[in-house]
Motif scaffolding. Structure first.
Motif, PDB file in Angstrom:
ATOM      1  N   ILE A  52      37.987  47.201  30.642  1.00 41.94           N
ATOM      2  CA  ILE A  52      37.320  46.870  31.908  1.00 41.94           C
ATOM      3  C   ILE A  52      36.241  45.819  31.696  1.00 41.94           C
ATOM      4  O   ILE A  52      36.216  44.779  32.355  1.00 41.94           O
ATOM      5  N   GLU A  53      35.317  46.081  30.766  1.00 41.17           N
ATOM      6  CA  GLU A  53      34.212  45.141  30.515  1.00 41.17           C
ATOM      7  C   GLU A  53      34.584  44.033  29.540  1.00 41.17           C
ATOM      8  O   GLU A  53      33.780  43.130  29.308  1.00 41.17           O
ATOM      9  N   LEU A  80      41.317  51.206  38.896  1.00 37.22           N
ATOM     10  CA  LEU A  80      40.065  50.652  38.380  1.00 37.22           C
ATOM     11  C   LEU A  80      40.328  49.389  37.581  1.00 37.22           C
ATOM     12  O   LEU A  80      39.616  48.388  37.725  1.00 37.22           O
ATOM     13  N   TRP A  81      41.355  49.411  36.734  1.00 34.54           N
ATOM     14  CA  TRP A  81      41.675  48.243  35.913  1.00 34.54           C
ATOM     15  C   TRP A  81      42.027  47.043  36.787  1.00 34.54           C
ATOM     16  O   TRP A  81      41.531  45.941  36.577  1.00 34.54           O
ATOM     17  N   SER A  84      38.967  45.726  38.726  1.00 37.56           N
ATOM     18  CA  SER A  84      37.979  45.058  37.876  1.00 37.56           C
ATOM     19  C   SER A  84      38.299  43.586  37.674  1.00 37.56           C
ATOM     20  O   SER A  84      37.446  42.825  37.221  1.00 37.56           O
ATOM     21  N   ARG A  85      39.523  43.167  38.006  1.00 36.84           N
ATOM     22  CA  ARG A  85      39.917  41.761  37.886  1.00 36.84           C
ATOM     23  C   ARG A  85      39.639  40.981  39.168  1.00 36.84           C
ATOM     24  O   ARG A  85      39.790  39.765  39.187  1.00 36.84           O
ATOM     25  N   TYR A  89      34.748  42.987  42.536  1.00 39.05           N
ATOM     26  CA  TYR A  89      34.204  43.765  41.424  1.00 39.05           C
ATOM     27  C   TYR A  89      33.291  42.894  40.564  1.00 39.05           C
ATOM     28  O   TYR A  89      32.169  43.295  40.201  1.00 39.05           O
ATOM     29  N   LYS A  90      33.755  41.702  40.236  1.00 40.62           N
ATOM     30  CA  LYS A  90      32.979  40.813  39.374  1.00 40.62           C
ATOM     31  C   LYS A  90      31.686  40.366  40.052  1.00 40.62           C
ATOM     32  O   LYS A  90      30.690  40.065  39.381  1.00 40.62           O
ATOM     33  N   GLU A  93      29.396  43.177  39.337  1.00 39.96           N
ATOM     34  CA  GLU A  93      29.112  43.139  37.899  1.00 39.96           C
ATOM     35  C   GLU A  93      28.098  42.045  37.569  1.00 39.96           C
ATOM     36  O   GLU A  93      27.175  42.247  36.768  1.00 39.96           O
ATOM     37  N   VAL A 136      35.265  54.557  40.826  1.00 41.58           N
ATOM     38  CA  VAL A 136      34.913  53.144  40.676  1.00 41.58           C
ATOM     39  C   VAL A 136      33.400  52.990  40.835  1.00 41.58           C
ATOM     40  O   VAL A 136      32.745  52.274  40.072  1.00 41.58           O
ATOM     41  N   HIS A 139      31.702  54.350  37.770  1.00 42.41           N
ATOM     42  CA  HIS A 139      31.829  53.446  36.621  1.00 42.41           C
ATOM     43  C   HIS A 139      30.802  52.311  36.715  1.00 42.41           C
ATOM     44  O   HIS A 139      30.099  52.016  35.741  1.00 42.41           O
ATOM     45  N   LEU A 140      30.697  51.693  37.882  1.00 38.43           N
ATOM     46  CA  LEU A 140      29.748  50.584  38.050  1.00 38.43           C
ATOM     47  C   LEU A 140      28.303  51.061  37.902  1.00 38.43           C
ATOM     48  O   LEU A 140      27.460  50.361  37.321  1.00 38.43           O
TER      49      LEU A 140
END
Length: 366
Positions: A52-53, A80-81, A84-85, A89-90, A93, A136, A139-140
């Motif tokens: 993920i990261e 989630l995977w 994350s792309r 999500y980014k 992040e 999700v 996780h964040l």
């Protein structure tokens, strides 16, 4: 350190519970994906997650363990995977990276975490697709707690490029406004945070000198006057009528049961075989890093080499360290510690594949 729903602990502790402790970084990198699967089977998530990261952990690093809302079956993990792309999500992040860097220039206050959590929740509710699973969000939030407990991050070029080229004007405005609020958290302007924020403004197409007018706009959005108070040797600004938020202790809510981990390890023969193949008890012949003149000369040699270009493949630097009989993680930490003392900033960022070097301070460091 324990936050609500998340425990930030050394990765060594997890490895020891699984009886696979090692000081060999190569073995640890191989274990990343398998360890994630093992913990997921027990109902826990881990940050950093190499899938993920895009960042592996190293021996001695901190990681964040969080209790999943429910066991994350493979379908949920694949969501989630994939998510994350995506830009959404980014975007979150990138905000976490900037926000935690700014906070770590000052000191962490109890409502900093709450403010970041609110941003995460608000942005996830705006995603126009199927409902975002709670895991999700968890996780964040754990990414934020992990970054707040780790070394100060640097602004690597890939993140700068993402903010400048991939985010819409609306997204950049939302992110900047949230950062400004953090700079004035609890109704006080934090001078150290403002200085950090000034470095971010060019990413949003704003001159650094305009930071004070932006702060003024944020303050005047609320009722009341702005007053100046003298505290020790520093001048801080407070919004009249807004008291400093009092820190409240957070009760631990994440408990990792060593017995459950051992039972799971016993029940999963494939995991046992993998771990036994990866981790072989050997006498270490690598000299320990000590604060001697010889050790200092070693990481200084590595630093001088790193400062010859901005981006290195991780394998290149690993080879450089092995030739000198030292561990990569320890050397990078020593270099960043040295940079903190000299220029009050980190200069090395390791994303698992590449190592980024900030060249701005080269003349001051060597």
């Amino acid at each position: 350190m324990v936050y609500s729903n998340t425990a930030v602990i050394p990765i060594n502790s997890i490895l020891e519970l699984l009886k696979c402790s090692t000081t060999d970084e190569n073995y640890i990198h191989v274990l990343n994906v398998q360890l994630t699967k093992i913990l997921r089977g027990l109902g826990f998530g881990i940050v950093p997650n190499s899938e993920i990261e895009n960042k592996d952990f190293s021996y001695g690093d901190l990681c964040a363990i969080y209790k999943l809302d429910e066991p994350m079956i493979e379908k949920g993990y694949r969501f989630l995977w994939r998510f994350s792309r995506k830009v959404e999500y980014k975007f979150i992040e990138a905000f976490i990276k900037l926000a935690t860097k700014m906070i770590l220039e000052d000191e962490i206050r109890s409502n900093d975490v709450e403010s970041i959590d609110q941003f995460i929740t608000q942005q996830l509710t705006k995603v126009e697709q199927e409902e975002i699973p709670l895991n999700v969000t968890l996780h964040l939030q754990s990414v934020a707690r992990w970054r707040l407990s780790s070394k100060k991050p640097i602004l690597d070029k890939s993140m700068k490029k993402f903010i400048e080229e991939k985010l819409s004007c609306v997204q950049r405005e939302i992110m900047l406004h949230a950062l400004l609020r953090l700079a004035c958290n609890s109704g006080y302007i934090r001078p150290k945070r403002i200085n950090s924020l000034k470095k971010f403004l060019p990413l949003f197409g704003i001159e650094s000198e305009n930071v004070h007018s932006l702060i003024h706009q944020v303050l005047t959005d609320q009722e009341g006057f702005v007053v100046v108070e003298k505290k020790s040797d520093a001048v801080e600004f407070s919004i009249n009528g807004l008291p400093e938020y009092q820190q409240q202790p957070t009760a631990p809510s994440v408990i990792i049961n060593p017995r459950k981990l051992r039972i799971f390890e016993q029940q999963t023969k494939a995991a046992q075989e993998l771990l036994s193949d990866i981790f072989v008890e050997e006498e270490s012949t690598t000299p320990q890093n000590t604060k001697t003149d010889n050790a200092t000369s070693v990481w200084m040699e590595v630093l001088k080499s790193l400062l010859t270009k901005e981006v290195w493949e991780r394998t290149e630097v690993e080879t450089m360290c092995k030739e000198r009989g030292v561990m990569l993680g320890a050397i990078l930490e020593q270099i960043n510690d040295f940079a903190y003392e000299k220029v009050y900033d980190a200069i090395i960022e390791d994303d698992g594949e590449n190592i980024y070097v900030t060249m701005d301070y080269k003349e001051k460091l060597i």
